[in-house]
Write an enzyme that holds these catalytic residues in place. Sequence first.
Site, PDB file in Angstrom:
ATOM      1  N   HIS B  68       0.824  -1.214   0.000  1.00  0.00           N
ATOM      2  CA  HIS B  68       0.000   0.000   0.000  1.00  0.00           C
ATOM      3  C   HIS B  68       0.858   1.264   0.000  1.00  0.00           C
ATOM      4  O   HIS B  68       1.255   1.737   1.055  1.00  0.00           O
ATOM      5  CB  HIS B  68      -0.901  -0.031   1.231  1.00  0.00           C
ATOM      6  CG  HIS B  68      -2.050   0.941   1.176  1.00  0.00           C
ATOM      7  ND1 HIS B  68      -3.289   0.643   1.682  1.00  0.00           N
ATOM      8  CD2 HIS B  68      -2.150   2.188   0.673  1.00  0.00           C
ATOM      9  CE1 HIS B  68      -4.092   1.669   1.499  1.00  0.00           C
ATOM     10  NE2 HIS B  68      -3.424   2.630   0.888  1.00  0.00           N
ATOM     11  N   ASP B 315       1.011   2.525   3.741  1.00  0.00           N
ATOM     12  CA  ASP B 315       0.141   3.615   3.293  1.00  0.00           C
ATOM     13  C   ASP B 315       0.965   4.900   3.123  1.00  0.00           C
ATOM     14  O   ASP B 315       0.514   6.001   3.447  1.00  0.00           O
ATOM     15  CB  ASP B 315      -1.028   3.854   4.262  1.00  0.00           C
ATOM     16  CG  ASP B 315      -2.132   4.723   3.639  1.00  0.00           C
ATOM     17  OD1 ASP B 315      -2.034   5.049   2.438  1.00  0.00           O
ATOM     18  OD2 ASP B 315      -3.076   5.082   4.364  1.00  0.00           O
TER      19      ASP B 315
END
Lengths: 181, 439, 314
Positions: B68, B315
């Site tokens: 991610h 992320d």
Amino acid sequence: MDFNEKFRLMTAEDMNRVLLRMASQIVENNPDLSNVILVGIRRRGVPLAARLAQKILEMDQVTVTTGALDITLYRDDLSTVGDRPVVNRTELPGNITGKTIILVDDVLYTGRTVRAALDELIDFGRPHRVQLAVLVDRGWRELPIQADYVGKILPTSEREIVKVMLPEFDETEQVIVVEPQ
Amino acid sequence: MKDLLIRNGMVIDPSVERSVSDDEPRDLLIRDGRIAGIASRIEPGDEREVEVIDARGLVVTPGLIDLHVHLREPGFEYKETIESGARAAVAGGFTAICCMPNTRPVNDNSSITSFIIAQGRAAGLASIFPIGAITAGSKGEQLAEIGEMMNAGIVAISDDGRPVPDAGIMRRALEYASDFGLPVVDHCEDCCGATGWAMHEGQYSALMGLKGLPGAAEDLHVARDLILAEMTGAHIHIAHISTGRSVEMVRAARLRGVRVTCEVTPHHFTLTDGDLYRSGYDTNFKMAPPLRTAEDLQAILEGIADGTIDAIATDHAPHHQNEKMVEFDHAPNGIIGLETAVPLALDRLVHRGLITLPRLVEMLSTAPARIFNLADRGTLRVGAIADVTIIDPQCNRKVDLGESFSKSRNSPFGGWELKGAVNRTIVGGRVVFGSVEGN
Amino acid sequence: MRLNRKDLLGIAELTAAEIELILETAETFRDINTRQIKKVPTLRGKTVINLFFEASTRTRTSFEIAAKRLSADAINISASTSSVVKGETLVDTALNLQAMAPDAIVIRHSSSGAPGRIAAIARAAVINAGDGTHEHPTQALLDALTIRHRKGRLAGLRVAIIGDILHSRVARSNIHLLTKMGAEVVLAGPRTLLPFDLEKIVDARPGRLCFARSVEEALRGADVVMTLRIQLERQSGGFFPSLREYSTQFGLNRRRLDLAKPEAIVLHPGPINRGVEIDSDIADGGASVILDQVENGVAVRMAILYLLAGGESA
């Protein structure tokens, strides 16, 4: 900071005698006492003004009006002192225009406190005259100011501190001269 | 190409059964970009040139994989490019990264996918695996050309940051993607009456006067996705799980046989909304999902410890310094994370005794490869692609954001002292981070 | 006793002793505001910038008067939009202000936390004049001064705060101040406008905070009633159905006020929506101290400026 007591300048009895003399001088110089206001400069000037009023009452059976002035907001050294001094109230009895104001303080030193007191007074009205009464004048004036009633003149060194102790704030009543250790 | 011999490292490969001798240092030989052998002692032959890395005291693992990241190219190259992102990735020990489609234009067709892959090849650092959009333009209305993107090289689909609100469309996406064997990655956030939120809704949002997003917003969406995955039999991957209740639901769903996997970010296993409060409205503590409560963090740690949470993903969300120098409620969500993930994971999870080092390697490499079906990665089997990360678990280092390879600096971890660091990163047999000689 | 801080950003970070000092100092300034010459030379030569990113006639005027009565030069800057809309970052705003070398910066901003971010960069004293839905410390201080004048104390009083607590910076600052000073605060309003978990933040304080199930329950036995302004946009935000219903269900009227103690006083931070959160006969009635609040606002702001900007030049 610790202080060494150098000597005692006045005992309680000395102070009483001196205040009595100052009170009679005030009476002598001001035939119309009803027009006089004794204004103590906070903090120690306030009980001294009350003492003078008491002496005058005992002497002449006249009650002289008193007031209290807090000059903090008029100080000229606010931007150099670190802590904000606590502001106390100024309490003047009614309109001061046309009155004779006698400012009362414990020690006259640089004269800056009296300057601030004069500025503050003017903001409240236009007194007829302003006089100054101090218990001790220790010299070292930085402004052209002199007292009308002086308890005692004492030449000092700049390091010395004249401490007027009153039962209202301190445990005893006396005037001592101290020096930082 | 010279052979590469990594000597005397502690080799950890969660993709193979462990044997008793695994605690002994071993040598690992790389030849022609593939793993050529692992043994207690490998003597290089005379017929080929060989470079030797002394890995004594270091840990040798299959290359780390980040499921991610946001690379911002095309469209937001001032925040990050594929090249700068890939450079930050290898500096953080990642040999492969999977990038989200929320670029401009959105990666919702094969030409964008091909462009991203070409840029990744040109950079020649970490391998770049694009994630395609679920819906055209990530608008949540109509399915994107998933099959064509699959042919171009996507490894999963997601409308990350703009989760599909319509359960009907989500159901179709799960069904359609399962035909191609693609997992559907969902950023779980039901708007729950909280558009324009700035942090987790709780005592600290009440205290700070910031609009809150309740944990329920994630839980509702996770519940929906689990029900749809159960109904369709498709593989759902929950991105950056952040609440205790969501962890609990994933745990229960997996017991029922639902094909669900999930990931957690380093910041969600490290920080809470209380840390945001103590930061004094520092915009580097603002991200989606928001930092949750201390109770949520505890549940996340339990989910990591018991295996409910499969993977760690960063992320990584770069934003230019100027974009974060604004009022808290106007600042964009997200922080960079590629270079701090390994130190945080070692410091917070391994050194504190929550999980073992092999389990951490599984969460950072083997499991991600399995979740996104990345063949020949996440393993040190002979013949696998020679993506290798060398870790120094005992190295104490202070996070210096000024040294980051990312184009952005938005991280709450600047100045943190962490135990554990990446020593070298090897992609396809080539040392792309750290030097060949010396230590 | 001293106020040992550069800025006033919120009541949350003040100690009870600091609050007491500010209130005591404000008492003195109340006197000055009754003099013929309502000006003292205390802050002569100092510059106070009033930077308002949100329109507010009342608070801005109050700060301006406070600065002028202390002989400071007050400069008003009205920035109708936030820096982000202008394309300037908050950090640049702070650096630009600092370059003008003010001694104090008074900031009203629509974003919670913005004054704090500016304070971290600017050398000048930063005074929060209301930030987003975070805090409005001078409002809470003037409310406390008003209550103290009427009730002689804060400790032990029961204070009902009625209305949109969730979006109210006034409520937040008052909750902090009153619980720190030992009052009992009871909140009431539509559940949609009451924040989660707020009672957790006042742990370990002398006062108490609790949520009442109804406006009536909150008012019962109250010494002080504070009503909050309800903003029309909360209706479109779906927090309550209509202003009419708000008024009938949660507005302060005579019938409800009769539940409070007979000598209870009513405060409102203004500007008031007559007939919505408060009936006119109460706003104008004997229990209302709304105009005292305005008067005390100047004294409190003078005290803050004196305590924060009175010292060495920034």
